[in-house]
Design a protein around this motif. Structure first.
Motif, PDB file in Angstrom:
ATOM      1  N   SER A 151     -47.910  32.479 127.225  1.00 56.73           N
ATOM      2  CA  SER A 151     -46.759  31.700 127.705  1.00 56.73           C
ATOM      3  C   SER A 151     -46.014  31.036 126.566  1.00 56.73           C
ATOM      4  CB  SER A 151     -47.237  30.647 128.715  1.00 56.73           C
ATOM      5  OG  SER A 151     -47.776  31.264 129.867  1.00 56.73           O
ATOM      6  N   ASN A 152     -46.667  30.823 125.442  1.00 59.78           N
ATOM      7  CA  ASN A 152     -45.990  30.253 124.277  1.00 59.78           C
ATOM      8  C   ASN A 152     -45.028  31.243 123.637  1.00 59.78           C
ATOM      9  OD1 ASN A 152     -48.705  28.520 124.271  1.00 59.78           O
ATOM     10  ND2 ASN A 152     -47.141  27.376 123.154  1.00 59.78           N
ATOM     11  N   TYR A 153     -45.409  32.536 123.625  1.00 62.04           N
ATOM     12  CA  TYR A 153     -44.638  33.529 122.872  1.00 62.04           C
ATOM     13  C   TYR A 153     -44.081  34.651 123.748  1.00 62.04           C
ATOM     14  CZ  TYR A 153     -47.288  31.029 119.347  1.00 62.04           C
ATOM     15  OH  TYR A 153     -47.855  30.030 118.585  1.00 62.04           O
ATOM     16  N   ASN A 154     -44.435  34.658 125.036  1.00 67.21           N
ATOM     17  CA  ASN A 154     -43.957  35.656 125.997  1.00 67.21           C
ATOM     18  C   ASN A 154     -44.245  37.084 125.534  1.00 67.21           C
ATOM     19  OD1 ASN A 154     -42.800  36.190 128.523  1.00 67.21           O
ATOM     20  ND2 ASN A 154     -40.843  36.708 127.582  1.00 67.21           N
ATOM     21  N   THR A 155     -45.425  37.292 124.968  1.00 66.03           N
ATOM     22  CA  THR A 155     -45.833  38.621 124.502  1.00 66.03           C
ATOM     23  C   THR A 155     -47.350  38.675 124.435  1.00 66.03           C
ATOM     24  OG1 THR A 155     -45.588  40.274 122.729  1.00 66.03           O
ATOM     25  CG2 THR A 155     -45.734  37.957 122.057  1.00 66.03           C
ATOM     26  N   ASN A 156     -47.876  39.901 124.372  1.00 68.37           N
ATOM     27  CA  ASN A 156     -49.311  40.093 124.195  1.00 68.37           C
ATOM     28  C   ASN A 156     -49.662  40.511 122.773  1.00 68.37           C
ATOM     29  OD1 ASN A 156     -48.057  42.579 124.465  1.00 68.37           O
ATOM     30  ND2 ASN A 156     -49.664  43.501 125.711  1.00 68.37           N
ATOM     31  N   LEU A 157     -48.669  40.487 121.880  1.00 63.62           N
ATOM     32  CA  LEU A 157     -48.893  40.837 120.475  1.00 63.62           C
ATOM     33  C   LEU A 157     -48.227  39.810 119.574  1.00 63.62           C
ATOM     34  CD1 LEU A 157     -49.773  42.958 118.254  1.00 63.62           C
ATOM     35  CD2 LEU A 157     -47.397  43.769 118.386  1.00 63.62           C
ATOM     36  N   LEU A 158     -48.982  39.308 118.613  1.00 61.13           N
ATOM     37  CA  LEU A 158     -48.426  38.459 117.573  1.00 61.13           C
ATOM     38  C   LEU A 158     -48.605  39.167 116.236  1.00 61.13           C
ATOM     39  CD1 LEU A 158     -49.865  34.962 118.624  1.00 61.13           C
ATOM     40  CD2 LEU A 158     -47.673  35.989 119.260  1.00 61.13           C
ATOM     41  N   THR A 159     -47.578  39.169 115.405  1.00 56.83           N
ATOM     42  CA  THR A 159     -47.669  39.820 114.104  1.00 56.83           C
ATOM     43  C   THR A 159     -47.278  38.847 113.002  1.00 56.83           C
ATOM     44  OG1 THR A 159     -45.386  40.653 114.247  1.00 56.83           O
ATOM     45  CG2 THR A 159     -47.151  42.094 115.054  1.00 56.83           C
ATOM     46  N   SER A 160     -47.767  39.143 111.828  1.00 58.09           N
ATOM     47  CA  SER A 160     -47.460  38.312 110.666  1.00 58.09           C
ATOM     48  C   SER A 160     -47.359  39.208 109.433  1.00 58.09           C
ATOM     49  CB  SER A 160     -48.551  37.264 110.447  1.00 58.09           C
ATOM     50  OG  SER A 160     -48.379  36.603 109.200  1.00 58.09           O
ATOM     51  N   THR A 161     -46.392  38.940 108.590  1.00 63.42           N
ATOM     52  CA  THR A 161     -46.260  39.677 107.333  1.00 63.42           C
ATOM     53  C   THR A 161     -47.014  39.003 106.199  1.00 63.42           C
ATOM     54  OG1 THR A 161     -44.206  38.487 106.824  1.00 63.42           O
ATOM     55  CG2 THR A 161     -44.002  40.600 107.979  1.00 63.42           C
ATOM     56  N   SER A 162     -47.538  37.795 106.469  1.00 70.07           N
ATOM     57  CA  SER A 162     -48.181  37.031 105.392  1.00 70.07           C
ATOM     58  C   SER A 162     -49.667  36.766 105.613  1.00 70.07           C
ATOM     59  CB  SER A 162     -47.464  35.682 105.219  1.00 70.07           C
ATOM     60  OG  SER A 162     -47.531  34.920 106.417  1.00 70.07           O
ATOM     61  N   SER A 163     -50.152  36.924 106.841  1.00 69.03           N
ATOM     62  CA  SER A 163     -51.530  36.560 107.154  1.00 69.03           C
ATOM     63  C   SER A 163     -52.418  37.796 107.312  1.00 69.03           C
ATOM     64  CB  SER A 163     -51.590  35.740 108.447  1.00 69.03           C
ATOM     65  OG  SER A 163     -52.931  35.444 108.791  1.00 69.03           O
ATOM     66  N   ASN A 164     -53.644  37.698 106.792  1.00 73.37           N
ATOM     67  CA  ASN A 164     -54.627  38.760 106.962  1.00 73.37           C
ATOM     68  C   ASN A 164     -55.605  38.443 108.091  1.00 73.37           C
ATOM     69  OD1 ASN A 164     -55.677  41.324 106.117  1.00 73.37           O
ATOM     70  ND2 ASN A 164     -57.448  40.249 105.273  1.00 73.37           N
ATOM     71  N   LEU A 165     -55.288  37.449 108.903  1.00 70.33           N
ATOM     72  CA  LEU A 165     -56.132  37.097 110.047  1.00 70.33           C
ATOM     73  C   LEU A 165     -55.707  37.892 111.281  1.00 70.33           C
ATOM     74  CD1 LEU A 165     -56.280  33.213 109.638  1.00 70.33           C
ATOM     75  CD2 LEU A 165     -58.231  34.777 109.489  1.00 70.33           C
ATOM     76  N   MET A 166     -56.686  38.354 112.048  1.00 74.30           N
ATOM     77  CA  MET A 166     -56.404  39.065 113.293  1.00 74.30           C
ATOM     78  C   MET A 166     -57.329  38.531 114.384  1.00 74.30           C
ATOM     79  SD  MET A 166     -56.323  43.168 114.162  1.00 74.30           S
ATOM     80  CE  MET A 166     -58.078  43.494 114.274  1.00 74.30           C
ATOM     81  N   VAL A 167     -56.755  38.254 115.545  1.00 77.14           N
ATOM     82  CA  VAL A 167     -57.507  37.810 116.720  1.00 77.14           C
ATOM     83  C   VAL A 167     -57.478  38.928 117.752  1.00 77.14           C
ATOM     84  CG1 VAL A 167     -57.727  36.062 118.523  1.00 77.14           C
ATOM     85  CG2 VAL A 167     -56.812  35.427 116.268  1.00 77.14           C
ATOM     86  N   VAL A 168     -58.645  39.310 118.269  1.00 79.59           N
ATOM     87  CA  VAL A 168     -58.712  40.369 119.281  1.00 79.59           C
ATOM     88  C   VAL A 168     -59.683  39.972 120.376  1.00 79.59           C
ATOM     89  CG1 VAL A 168     -58.175  42.211 117.634  1.00 79.59           C
ATOM     90  CG2 VAL A 168     -60.560  41.645 118.119  1.00 79.59           C
ATOM     91  N   GLU A 169     -59.449  40.521 121.549  1.00 78.60           N
ATOM     92  CA  GLU A 169     -60.441  40.445 122.608  1.00 78.60           C
ATOM     93  C   GLU A 169     -61.450  41.557 122.398  1.00 78.60           C
ATOM     94  OE1 GLU A 169     -59.361  40.084 126.661  1.00 78.60           O
ATOM     95  OE2 GLU A 169     -57.538  38.945 126.203  1.00 78.60           O
ATOM     96  N   ALA A 170     -62.720  41.223 122.529  1.00 77.16           N
ATOM     97  CA  ALA A 170     -63.795  42.205 122.407  1.00 77.16           C
ATOM     98  C   ALA A 170     -64.206  42.607 123.818  1.00 77.16           C
ATOM     99  CB  ALA A 170     -64.958  41.614 121.631  1.00 77.16           C
ATOM    100  N   ASP A 171     -63.663  43.708 124.288  1.00 74.29           N
ATOM    101  CA  ASP A 171     -63.819  44.127 125.687  1.00 74.29           C
ATOM    102  C   ASP A 171     -65.160  44.819 125.890  1.00 74.29           C
ATOM    103  OD1 ASP A 171     -63.477  44.882 128.284  1.00 74.29           O
ATOM    104  OD2 ASP A 171     -61.757  46.191 127.917  1.00 74.29           O
ATOM    105  N   GLU A 172     -65.965  44.294 126.822  1.00 79.49           N
ATOM    106  CA  GLU A 172     -67.289  44.866 127.083  1.00 79.49           C
ATOM    107  C   GLU A 172     -67.232  46.112 127.953  1.00 79.49           C
ATOM    108  OE1 GLU A 172     -66.551  42.112 130.560  1.00 79.49           O
ATOM    109  OE2 GLU A 172     -66.185  42.073 128.391  1.00 79.49           O
TER     110      GLU A 172
END
Length: 376
Positions: A151-172
């Motif tokens: 709801s903050n970004y109205n998307t299911n993907l966030l990208t960055s050109t400067s950060s090497n951090l990635m957040v993912v859901e680990a689907d069982e």
């Protein structure tokens, strides 16, 4: 596996799924030619088309655009929801294309990023979206593949050109999370689910244990207090809502529809934080997120401001109508534990809703069904 470095085109079979559409957006942002198939047109597929991604809705090899007909430089991604007799998918398999599951692609990406992976039979979408927002609104920034629309970004993907951090859901589901190589792994819950895949709750628990073994060298495991996990080769931290452990809350209260609490960590205490998502289960999700970003070095101001500005995820206790006569809340809850948490969230947050003390109901297949009177 050829890898992801030399591809020019990406074709997704089942492109309209929440996870698949995020991958489509990711590769489009990387400058790849992206397209795909899905069975029906939805808001998600329309958004992809509006972004210049080609989508068609008939399983027809002749409908595949020319840009995706070279096996040498085209990656094919599919979801396990696609039937085995799918004509397009079988064409790609029979003609030498690189064909990977969505989870395999996420697994490859997790090797190239500093990855935070959130696992659990419930709570992972909200927890991962909180982590992503805390990082995105801080000096760290991040990339994120979310299992819902933020709801903050109205998307299911966030990208960055400067950060090497990635957040993912680990689907069982389908043991998909066993392709990931997380630097920080979180386990929120392990209730019996997907027993058609696992056969028994013990076998599912074993898969979650296998997931914790996927953590990289010098990585970190964060898990809810009481879960039967520990990894002697990694850093281990526990979290809970109020029970004392590595990360927990105290002085928890509700004021004007907002939760206020103190957060305790191995390094100290942050006092009087504010968090606006209803439900004690969401406060506990916020504690798990706090543990992750604390390990990543966010400052107190960044954490405090991130919690206060977090708006949630669509279809996770999303309030659509709040009038004197009617409150309508859309929530994805389908597991009994999730449904109970959703109902309790309403009961604990009644002062937030204008209708006062309404009787509760739930919607299924377009019908409004009354809840058990014990909840009302």
């Amino acid at each position: 596996m050829r890898g992801l470095t030399n591809i020019q085109s990406v074709y997704l079979v089942g492109i309209g799924g929440i996870g698949m559409s995020a991958l489509a957006r990711y590769f489009a942002a990387q400058g790849k030619i992206v397209g795909g198939y899905d069975r029906t047109s939805t808001d998600l597929t329309k958004e992809l088309e509006a972004a210049g991604i080609s989508v068609h809705y008939q399983d027809d090899v002749n409908a595949i655009p020319e840009a995706f007909m070279s096996a040498e430089n085209t990656l094919i991604i599919y979801t396990p929801a696609v039937p085995s007799n799918h004509a397009e998918l079988n064409y790609f398999r029979d003609n030498g294309f690189e064909v990977l599951k969505r989870s395999q692609v996420l697994g490859e990406l997790s090797k190239t990023y500093n990855t935070v992976a959130v696992a659990g039979t419930h709570g992972k979408t909200t927890t991962s979206s909180i982590i992503a927002h805390l990082l995105k609104s801080s000096s760290k920034d991040c990339n994120a593949f979310l299992g819902g629309i933020s709801s903050n970004y109205n998307t299911n993907l966030l990208t960055s050109t400067s950060s090497n951090l990635m957040v993912v859901e680990a689907d069982e589901f389908d043991r998909s999370f066993l392709t990931l190589s997380p630097d920080i792994a979180i386990v929120t819950s392990v209730d019996a689910d997907h027993l058609d895949i696992y056969g028994s709750s013990d076998e599912m628990l074993n898969s979650f244990q296998d997931f914790t073994e996927r953590i990289t060298e010098d990585g970190t495991l964060i898990y809810r207090l009481g879960l039967p996990f520990s990894n002697t080769k990694k850093k281990n931290f526990t979290y809970s809502l109020k029970e004392k452990c590595d990360y927990y809350t105290s002085n928890l209260s509700i004021e004007s529809g907002q939760y206020k609490f103190n957060l305790h960590s191995p390094s100290g205490t942050m006092e009087n934080l504010q968090f606006g998502m209803p439900g004690l289960h969401n406060v506990e999700n916020a504690v798990a997120a706090f543990a992750a970003v604390d390990q990543l070095g966010l400052s107190e101001d960044e954490i405090r401001n991130g919690f206060a500005s977090y708006k949630g995820v669509k279809r996770r206790f999303e309030v659509h109508i709040n009038t004197d006569d009617l409150v309508y809340i859309d929530d994805y809850a389908h597991h009994p534990t999730e449904i109970s948490a959703c109902v309790n969230s309403v009961l604990l947050s009644r002062d937030k809703f204008r209708a006062g003390s309404p009787r509760l109901g739930c919607s299924r297949f377009g019908q409004i069904l009354p809840c058990d009177p014990l909840f009302c």
